[in-house]
Scaffold this active site. Structure first.
Site, short mmCIF file in Angstrom:
data_model
loop_
_atom_site.label_atom_id
_atom_site.label_comp_id
_atom_site.label_asym_id
_atom_site.label_seq_id
_atom_site.Cartn_x
_atom_site.Cartn_y
_atom_site.Cartn_z
N GLU A 33 -4.82 6.60 8.06
CA GLU A 33 -4.08 7.52 7.78
C GLU A 33 -4.75 8.81 7.36
O GLU A 33 -5.34 8.58 6.43
CB GLU A 33 -2.60 7.56 7.12
CG GLU A 33 -1.47 8.54 7.01
CD GLU A 33 -0.41 8.26 8.10
OE1 GLU A 33 -0.72 7.64 8.96
OE2 GLU A 33 0.24 8.89 8.12
N LYS B 33 7.86 -1.38 6.32
CA LYS B 33 8.19 -0.34 5.72
C LYS B 33 9.25 -0.46 4.54
O LYS B 33 10.26 -0.85 4.85
CB LYS B 33 8.08 1.16 6.35
CG LYS B 33 9.30 1.45 7.48
CD LYS B 33 8.97 2.50 7.94
CE LYS B 33 9.85 2.61 9.44
NZ LYS B 33 9.65 3.65 9.99
N ARG C 255 6.35 -5.50 16.19
CA ARG C 255 6.68 -6.97 16.47
C ARG C 255 6.49 -7.66 15.11
O ARG C 255 5.64 -7.44 14.09
CB ARG C 255 5.50 -7.39 17.47
CG ARG C 255 5.89 -6.94 18.65
CD ARG C 255 5.15 -7.93 19.42
NE ARG C 255 5.16 -7.65 20.97
CZ ARG C 255 4.36 -8.40 21.82
NH1 ARG C 255 3.46 -9.29 21.36
NH2 ARG C 255 4.27 -7.96 23.11
N LYS D 241 2.59 4.48 1.44
CA LYS D 241 2.81 4.90 2.54
C LYS D 241 2.61 6.51 2.70
O LYS D 241 3.27 7.38 2.03
CB LYS D 241 4.22 4.72 3.07
CG LYS D 241 4.59 5.18 4.73
CD LYS D 241 5.74 4.54 5.23
CE LYS D 241 6.01 4.28 6.81
NZ LYS D 241 5.79 5.89 7.41
N GLU E 277 0.88 -1.19 0.05
CA GLU E 277 -0.13 0.14 0.13
C GLU E 277 0.79 1.20 -0.15
O GLU E 277 2.07 1.28 0.59
CB GLU E 277 -0.83 -0.01 1.42
CG GLU E 277 -1.65 -1.30 1.61
CD GLU E 277 -2.52 -1.12 2.93
OE1 GLU E 277 -2.41 -0.05 3.59
OE2 GLU E 277 -2.99 -2.05 3.05
N ARG F 82 -1.77 9.32 11.92
CA ARG F 82 -2.40 7.93 12.21
C ARG F 82 -3.55 8.39 13.03
O ARG F 82 -3.56 9.00 13.93
CB ARG F 82 -1.52 7.16 12.97
CG ARG F 82 -2.10 5.66 13.32
CD ARG F 82 -1.69 4.93 12.02
NE ARG F 82 -2.08 3.58 12.29
CZ ARG F 82 -1.28 2.59 12.73
NH1 ARG F 82 0.21 2.80 12.73
NH2 ARG F 82 -1.70 1.33 12.87
N ARG G 146 -1.44 8.05 17.52
CA ARG G 146 -0.46 6.72 17.44
C ARG G 146 -0.03 6.46 18.82
O ARG G 146 0.40 5.41 18.90
CB ARG G 146 0.72 7.25 16.70
CG ARG G 146 1.78 6.29 16.29
CD ARG G 146 2.83 7.32 15.63
NE ARG G 146 3.75 6.29 15.20
CZ ARG G 146 4.75 5.64 15.83
NH1 ARG G 146 4.71 5.89 17.36
NH2 ARG G 146 5.69 4.76 15.43
N PHE H 113 -7.09 1.74 6.10
CA PHE H 113 -6.46 0.65 5.65
C PHE H 113 -6.63 -0.79 6.51
O PHE H 113 -6.33 -1.76 5.84
CB PHE H 113 -4.74 0.78 5.63
CG PHE H 113 -4.28 1.40 6.71
CD1 PHE H 113 -4.11 0.73 7.91
CD2 PHE H 113 -3.64 2.58 6.63
CE1 PHE H 113 -3.58 1.34 8.96
CE2 PHE H 113 -3.08 3.41 7.62
CZ PHE H 113 -3.03 2.66 8.93
P1 ATP Z 1 7.62 6.94 9.89
O1 ATP Z 1 8.27 7.83 10.93
O2 ATP Z 1 8.36 6.28 8.94
O3 ATP Z 1 6.66 8.12 9.47
P2 ATP Z 1 6.34 5.82 12.07
O4 ATP Z 1 7.76 5.57 12.91
O5 ATP Z 1 5.62 6.79 12.40
O6 ATP Z 1 6.74 5.96 10.54
P3 ATP Z 1 6.09 3.09 11.23
O7 ATP Z 1 5.87 1.91 12.06
O8 ATP Z 1 7.43 3.15 10.66
O9 ATP Z 1 5.70 4.53 12.01
O10 ATP Z 1 5.34 3.29 9.89
C1 ATP Z 1 3.69 3.12 10.16
C2 ATP Z 1 3.00 4.59 10.05
O11 ATP Z 1 3.03 4.89 8.63
C3 ATP Z 1 1.93 4.46 10.70
O12 ATP Z 1 1.94 4.73 11.98
C4 ATP Z 1 1.02 5.48 9.78
O13 ATP Z 1 1.10 6.75 10.41
C5 ATP Z 1 1.74 5.63 8.71
N1 ATP Z 1 1.15 4.81 7.26
C6 ATP Z 1 1.13 5.62 6.04
N2 ATP Z 1 0.41 4.85 5.35
C7 ATP Z 1 0.07 3.70 5.64
C8 ATP Z 1 -0.56 2.60 5.20
N3 ATP Z 1 -0.95 2.37 4.41
N4 ATP Z 1 -0.46 1.49 6.28
C9 ATP Z 1 -0.13 1.57 7.45
N5 ATP Z 1 0.46 2.63 7.92
C10 ATP Z 1 0.48 3.71 7.45
#
Ligand code: ATP
Length: 572
Positions: free
Chosen positions: A305, A426, A420, A246, A244, A251, A276, A345
């Site tokens: 998101e 990602k 986990r 990103k 999907e 969140r 989040r 999602f």
């Molecule tokens: P980053 O700092 O890279 O933006 P993060 O540390 O907040 O990410 P990650 O676990 O790395 O969190 O990535 C998941 C995050 O990506 C989710 O918390 C959400 O906010 C965002 N996101 C964007 N698109 C999607 C998607 N299609 N599915 C899930 N999460 C998504």
């Protein structure tokens, strides 16, 4: 339990930085509580009045506390202020001013009830009413209790442990070791209320946990991504996947409850959202109340998101525009100027049933059947593949579209809260790309140095950042001294000013030569990029980030969610 006894436990905890000792002290405390005292005690231990998802903050400024202390103990604000300036710690000052010989008999539940009543005061004249109640409260406490209540009111209790240590302590209290910690954590992730969890477990043991499941209105810990560098590795690990976009927004976990009042032929929707970090964010999204009605007659928990879009061009907007909604004021105005699109999602709950243990493919089918307006609420698009090449070209397409990359999810995985397993990965940069690290790092600001030369005017010239080690330790990763705009330096100083620590926080592990001029409490989370992670004898993380650059302040993350020392290995 008397509040005074509870305060003695807090003093014991404050006197040690060793997590094992803290765990044992907490376990002893838990075993002495009456069932009704368990929930309030958990929140107070974490320096809170209510769970973060209730969105109720104390909101009582330092100068009001000074007035309250003066009024409660026959002093003047000037005298209290002077003494506070000397000690650097308002809670300690209040404790010193309070007559030591006074003993009071108030229970934890008595004091907790007063605190919640104060926190709930709102509207016109509420500050004065709060002040009067705080004065009364202080007069009902012994000197040690005064110390801790002042900290709680100032939201500065910070005993150097988090809810994770409470989980250890619960297991310890019940079975004398940490063997039930994992079970507790798994349960906690589905219903993020440590007070309710502690009560269910301490009263009914493991059996109590069996009935402790997802509940509408209480956040589930969101699933997060692991990191893998190449699509080949991803397919090797995950086989068949959903890929999907990103989205670079914020969140949102949406809880929708539909009420039907049959005799009045009325339908009503209650919508609550969580960030989040599982804090309530409902007030930020007024458009949801109407938009969710399109979903039909269901109770739901959706994971998505939200991204701002330009109503004229329909194009998605950068992160900075989206997060303007975080402002407390003008939300209505911003919801028109920068409307949001919620890319849904996942669906985690529907009509009384938890769906988290169903395979993702089934959850996606359920989601697909839900009608959406396509404007405010829309299903996030995906492809299904088991080919690394297809994954690579999909990822490239996302970057070309100006998106952050792709999220890859295992086809038949259950919903796994937290970071986990290998359900979500990602895909931001490939190993072959220019970027030397596969991801940015989320770190916490630990302290700063005064600025010299040009930076003198900002009052800060460099700052120290850290990542999470074992047992809630914070380990240093690098000193950041370049790459900030003038505005960012000013902002950093302002943010630091609000969380200056009198001493080095107990869980900071810092090499002496790296001690900054000013310590700050672990509150400010920053996302940093860098060129390389190299071995370092000076930084306690064991590695140092070379050429660090501030990407942005991450207000959506709490210190509990910063990058861990273990994760650094995946990033380098
Ligand atoms: P980053 O700092 O890279 O933006 P993060 O540390 O907040 O990410 P990650 O676990 O790395 O969190 O990535 C998941 C995050 O990506 C989710 O918390 C959400 O906010 C965002 N996101 C964007 N698109 C999607 C998607 N299609 N599915 C899930 N999460 C998504």
């Amino acid at each position: 339990m008397q509040f005074a006894t509870f305060a003695q436990y807090l003093a014991k905890i404050e006197a040690t930085a060793k997590r094992n000792e803290i765990t044992v002290i907490l376990a002893e405390l838990f075993n002495k509580l009456e069932p009704d005292e368990i929930e309030p005690t958990c929140w107070l231990l974490l320096g809170r009045i209510l769970p973060p998802y209730e969105g109720l903050e104390f909101q009582f400024a330092e100068k009001m506390v000074i007035r309250a202390v003066a009024r409660a103990f026959d002093s003047t604000p000037e005298k209290v202020q002077k003494q506070y300036k000397e000690s650097g710690d308002l809670a300690k000052t209040a404790q010193e001013i309070r007559d030591k010989s006074i003993e009071v008999r108030k229970s934890i539940t008595d004091i907790y009830a007063v605190l919640t009543a104060i926190a709930r005061e709102s509207g016109e004249g509420s500050q004065e009413r709060k002040l009067a109640k705080v004065v009364e409260l202080l007069q009902e406490l012994d000197s040690l209790s005064v110390r801790y209540i002042v900290r709680i009111i100032l939201t500065k209790l910070r005993l150097g442990f988090s809810d994770m240590t409470i989980l250890d302590a619960l297991s310890w209290a019940k079975v004398g070791d940490k063997s039930e910690r994992k079970l507790l954590e798994d349960t906690y992730q589905l219903k993020f209320d440590i007070g309710k969890l502690a009560k269910a477990y301490l009263v009914h043991g493991k059996n109590g946990l069996e009935h402790f499941d997802i509940e509408l209105g209480i956040p589930i810990q969101p699933a997060l991504c692991q990191r893998l560098k190449t699509p080949v590795e991803m397919i090797e690990k995950m086989k068949k996947v959903f890929a999907e976009s990103k989205y670079d927004g914020t969140r949102v976990q949406i809880h929708i409850q539909r009420l039907e009042i049959r005799d009045k032929k009325l339908e009503k929707w209650t919508v609550r959202t969580f960030t989040r970090s599982m804090e309530e964010s409902s007030a930020q999204f007024p458009e949801l109340e109407k938009a969710v009605q399109a979903l039909g007659k269901h109770d739901l928990i959706l994971d998505c998101e939200a991204v701002g879009f330009d109503p004229k061009t329909n194009k998605l907007l950068p992160f900075q525009e989206t997060i303007q909604r975080k402002r407390k004021h003008d939300v209505a105005e911003f919801s028109i100027k920068v409307p949001l699109r919620f890319f849904i999602f996942d669906v985690l709950y529907k009509d009384g049933k938890s769906l988290v243990r169903l395979p993702l493919s089934e959850r996606k089918e359920i989601l697909h059947k839900l009608p959406m307006d396509g404007k405010t609420l829309t299903e996030s698009k995906f492809i299904i593949t088991d080919s690394p090449d297809e994954l690579r070209s999909y990822h490239k397409k996302q970057l070309d579209l100006g998106l952050e990359g792709a999220v890859i999810k295992q086809y038949d995985s259950v919903y796994q809260p937290g970071r986990r397993g290998w359900s979500w990965v990602k895909f931001k940069e490939e190993e072959t790309s220019e970027a030397k690290l596969s991801d940015t790092i989320d770190a916490v600001v630990m302290g700063y140095w005064y600025g010299k030369g040009k930076r003198n005017k900002f009052g800060v010239g460099a700052f120290l950042i850290g990542v999470a080690g074992k047992d809630e330790k914070i380990l240093t990763l690098t000193k950041v001294g370049t790459g900030l705009s003038d505005d960012q330096w000013r902002e950093l100083k302002e943010r630091c000013g609000k969380v200056v620590a009198t001493n080095k926080p107990a869980n900071y592990h810092v090499n002496k030569m790296l001690a900054p001029d000013v310590w700050v409490d672990p509150e400010i989370v920053v996302e940093v990029a860098g060129d390389e992670l190299t071995k370092s004898p000076n930084h306690t993380a064991g590695v140092a980030l070379r050429f660090p650059r501030l990407v942005r302040f991450r207000d959506d993350k709490k210190v509990e969610q910063i990058t861990t020392q273990k994760e650094l290995a995946q990033i380098s």
